[in-house]
Design a protein around this motif. Structure first.
Motif, PDB file in Angstrom:
ATOM      1  N   PHE A 107       0.845  -1.198   0.000  1.00 51.61           N
ATOM      2  CA  PHE A 107       0.000   0.000   0.000  1.00 51.61           C
ATOM      3  C   PHE A 107       0.883   1.250   0.000  1.00 51.61           C
ATOM      4  N   LEU A 108       1.893   1.269   0.862  1.00 51.63           N
ATOM      5  CA  LEU A 108       2.796   2.423   0.951  1.00 51.63           C
ATOM      6  C   LEU A 108       3.540   2.643  -0.364  1.00 51.63           C
ATOM      7  N   GLU A 109       4.016   1.573  -0.979  1.00 49.76           N
ATOM      8  CA  GLU A 109       4.684   1.673  -2.276  1.00 49.76           C
ATOM      9  C   GLU A 109       3.737   2.258  -3.321  1.00 49.76           C
ATOM     10  N   CYS A 110       2.534   1.748  -3.356  1.00 49.78           N
ATOM     11  CA  CYS A 110       1.537   2.191  -4.324  1.00 49.78           C
ATOM     12  C   CYS A 110       1.219   3.675  -4.177  1.00 49.78           C
ATOM     13  N   MET A 111       1.173   4.134  -2.936  1.00 52.16           N
ATOM     14  CA  MET A 111       0.783   5.519  -2.651  1.00 52.16           C
ATOM     15  C   MET A 111       1.983   6.465  -2.589  1.00 52.16           C
ATOM     16  N   GLY A 112       3.071   6.074  -3.225  1.00 49.53           N
ATOM     17  CA  GLY A 112       4.228   6.951  -3.338  1.00 49.53           C
ATOM     18  C   GLY A 112       4.908   7.244  -2.009  1.00 49.53           C
ATOM     19  N   GLY A 113       4.816   6.333  -1.066  1.00 48.00           N
ATOM     20  CA  GLY A 113       5.467   6.523   0.230  1.00 48.00           C
ATOM     21  C   GLY A 113       4.683   7.364   1.214  1.00 48.00           C
ATOM     22  N   LEU A 114       3.484   7.800   0.831  1.00 42.83           N
ATOM     23  CA  LEU A 114       2.656   8.624   1.727  1.00 42.83           C
ATOM     24  C   LEU A 114       1.834   7.719   2.640  1.00 42.83           C
ATOM     25  N   PRO A 167      -0.808   6.885   5.764  1.00 45.88           N
ATOM     26  CA  PRO A 167      -1.983   7.563   6.327  1.00 45.88           C
ATOM     27  C   PRO A 167      -1.594   8.278   7.615  1.00 45.88           C
ATOM     28  N   MET A 168      -2.270   9.372   7.910  1.00 43.69           N
ATOM     29  CA  MET A 168      -1.991  10.086   9.162  1.00 43.69           C
ATOM     30  C   MET A 168      -2.643   9.387  10.345  1.00 43.69           C
ATOM     31  N   ASN A 169      -3.829   8.831  10.131  1.00 42.18           N
ATOM     32  CA  ASN A 169      -4.572   8.090  11.149  1.00 42.18           C
ATOM     33  C   ASN A 169      -5.105   6.829  10.505  1.00 42.18           C
ATOM     34  N   ILE A 170      -5.167   5.749  11.288  1.00 38.73           N
ATOM     35  CA  ILE A 170      -5.715   4.500  10.775  1.00 38.73           C
ATOM     36  C   ILE A 170      -6.564   3.851  11.868  1.00 38.73           C
ATOM     37  N   ILE A 171      -7.745   3.424  11.456  1.00 42.16           N
ATOM     38  CA  ILE A 171      -8.700   2.790  12.370  1.00 42.16           C
ATOM     39  C   ILE A 171      -8.823   1.322  11.967  1.00 42.16           C
ATOM     40  N   THR A 172      -8.656   0.416  12.946  1.00 44.11           N
ATOM     41  CA  THR A 172      -8.727  -1.019  12.673  1.00 44.11           C
ATOM     42  C   THR A 172      -9.475  -1.723  13.796  1.00 44.11           C
ATOM     43  N   ASP A 173      -9.621  -3.048  13.629  1.00 40.25           N
ATOM     44  CA  ASP A 173     -10.109  -3.842  14.752  1.00 40.25           C
ATOM     45  C   ASP A 173      -8.941  -4.061  15.717  1.00 40.25           C
ATOM     46  N   ASP A 231      -6.853  -6.522  16.205  1.00 41.20           N
ATOM     47  CA  ASP A 231      -5.974  -7.618  15.826  1.00 41.20           C
ATOM     48  C   ASP A 231      -4.516  -7.269  16.140  1.00 41.20           C
ATOM     49  N   PHE A 232      -3.832  -8.143  16.885  1.00 32.58           N
ATOM     50  CA  PHE A 232      -2.451  -7.879  17.295  1.00 32.58           C
ATOM     51  C   PHE A 232      -1.486  -7.921  16.112  1.00 32.58           C
ATOM     52  N   SER A 233      -1.702  -8.820  15.166  1.00 33.39           N
ATOM     53  CA  SER A 233      -0.838  -8.901  13.991  1.00 33.39           C
ATOM     54  C   SER A 233      -0.959  -7.644  13.133  1.00 33.39           C
ATOM     55  N   MET A 234      -2.178  -7.166  13.004  1.00 32.21           N
ATOM     56  CA  MET A 234      -2.427  -5.938  12.248  1.00 32.21           C
ATOM     57  C   MET A 234      -1.714  -4.759  12.922  1.00 32.21           C
ATOM     58  N   ARG A 235      -1.839  -4.684  14.233  1.00 27.07           N
ATOM     59  CA  ARG A 235      -1.198  -3.599  14.980  1.00 27.07           C
ATOM     60  C   ARG A 235       0.315  -3.628  14.794  1.00 27.07           C
ATOM     61  N   ALA A 236       0.913  -4.810  14.850  1.00 25.93           N
ATOM     62  CA  ALA A 236       2.360  -4.920  14.673  1.00 25.93           C
ATOM     63  C   ALA A 236       2.785  -4.448  13.287  1.00 25.93           C
ATOM     64  N   GLU A 248       5.154  -1.073  12.380  1.00 32.74           N
ATOM     65  CA  GLU A 248       6.373  -1.216  11.588  1.00 32.74           C
ATOM     66  C   GLU A 248       6.350  -0.367  10.312  1.00 32.74           C
ATOM     67  N   VAL A 249       5.244  -0.389   9.594  1.00 31.43           N
ATOM     68  CA  VAL A 249       5.183   0.243   8.268  1.00 31.43           C
ATOM     69  C   VAL A 249       4.722   1.696   8.335  1.00 31.43           C
ATOM     70  N   PHE A 250       3.790   2.011   9.246  1.00 33.72           N
ATOM     71  CA  PHE A 250       3.260   3.370   9.390  1.00 33.72           C
ATOM     72  C   PHE A 250       3.595   3.908  10.791  1.00 33.72           C
ATOM     73  N   PRO A 251       4.862   4.052  11.147  1.00 36.57           N
ATOM     74  CA  PRO A 251       5.214   4.396  12.529  1.00 36.57           C
ATOM     75  C   PRO A 251       4.690   5.754  13.000  1.00 36.57           C
ATOM     76  N   LEU A 252       4.442   6.674  12.107  1.00 38.78           N
ATOM     77  CA  LEU A 252       3.968   8.006  12.508  1.00 38.78           C
ATOM     78  C   LEU A 252       2.447   8.121  12.498  1.00 38.78           C
ATOM     79  N   ALA A 253       1.764   7.110  11.996  1.00 36.33           N
ATOM     80  CA  ALA A 253       0.298   7.148  11.944  1.00 36.33           C
ATOM     81  C   ALA A 253      -0.275   6.945  13.342  1.00 36.33           C
ATOM     82  N   VAL A 254      -1.338   7.666  13.639  1.00 35.21           N
ATOM     83  CA  VAL A 254      -2.067   7.452  14.885  1.00 35.21           C
ATOM     84  C   VAL A 254      -2.995   6.269  14.646  1.00 35.21           C
ATOM     85  N   HIS A 255      -2.852   5.239  15.471  1.00 31.12           N
ATOM     86  CA  HIS A 255      -3.639   4.018  15.300  1.00 31.12           C
ATOM     87  C   HIS A 255      -4.697   3.953  16.396  1.00 31.12           C
TER      88      HIS A 255
END
Length: 147
Positions: free
Chosen positions: A101-108, A110-116, A118-123, A127-134
């Motif tokens: 997803f990050l590659e596709c979006m030119g390295g941009l 998301p600023m915030n991400i909402i998920t369920d 899931d511990f694997s998803m959070r990890a 790792e990939v979106f360290p500055l995003a508010v989860h």
């Protein structure tokens, strides 16, 4: 999968910004898949402030969860910023999907991400979106509290 790849190749001819990646295992079976059209890629640059990512839908005979990336535009309309399929809902699967997803979006990212929750998803997000508010989805929190 051959028909899907042929379809994606045809879409790429019609839309030069169409993007897809397919990850295979050692036996050439699909592990992960991600695709998005050009209009969604262009819109993401303007509406990446908050996206929702949910992998709770099983929509195919292979029981691979469908994982859409959803955002909202300035008219309060939902936009799909691509869709993924994951065979295993583990850290490796989500890591690949988020990196793609990050590659596709030119390295941009998301600023915030909402998920369920899931511990694997959070990890993968850490790792990939360290500055995003989860944040966790309210619906999932209430559902788990009821259980």
């Amino acid at each position: 999968i051959e028909a899907t790849m042929a379809y994606f190749d045809e879409k790429a001819k019609e839309d030069p910004d169409f993007f897809y990646r397919i990850r295979l295992d050692d036996e050439d079976r699909v592990r992960n898949m991600y695709w998005v059209d050009g209009a969604a890629r262009r819109a993401y640059k303007h509406f990446r402030d908050c996206i929702s990512f949910d992998a709770t839908y099983l929509t195919n005979m292979y029981k691979m969860p469908c994982a859409p990336f959803i955002g909202i535009n300035n008219h309060n309309q939902s936009l799909q910023f691509g869709c993924g399929l994951v065979r295993n809902e583990d850290t490796d699967g989500y890591f690949w999907l988020f990196k793609t997803f990050l590659e596709c979006m030119g390295g941009l990212a998301p600023m915030n991400i909402i998920t369920d929750q899931d511990f694997s998803m959070r990890a993968g997000i850490e790792e990939v979106f360290p500055l995003a508010v989860h944040r966790h989805c309210r619906w999932h929190i209430i559902k788990k509290a009821e259980e």
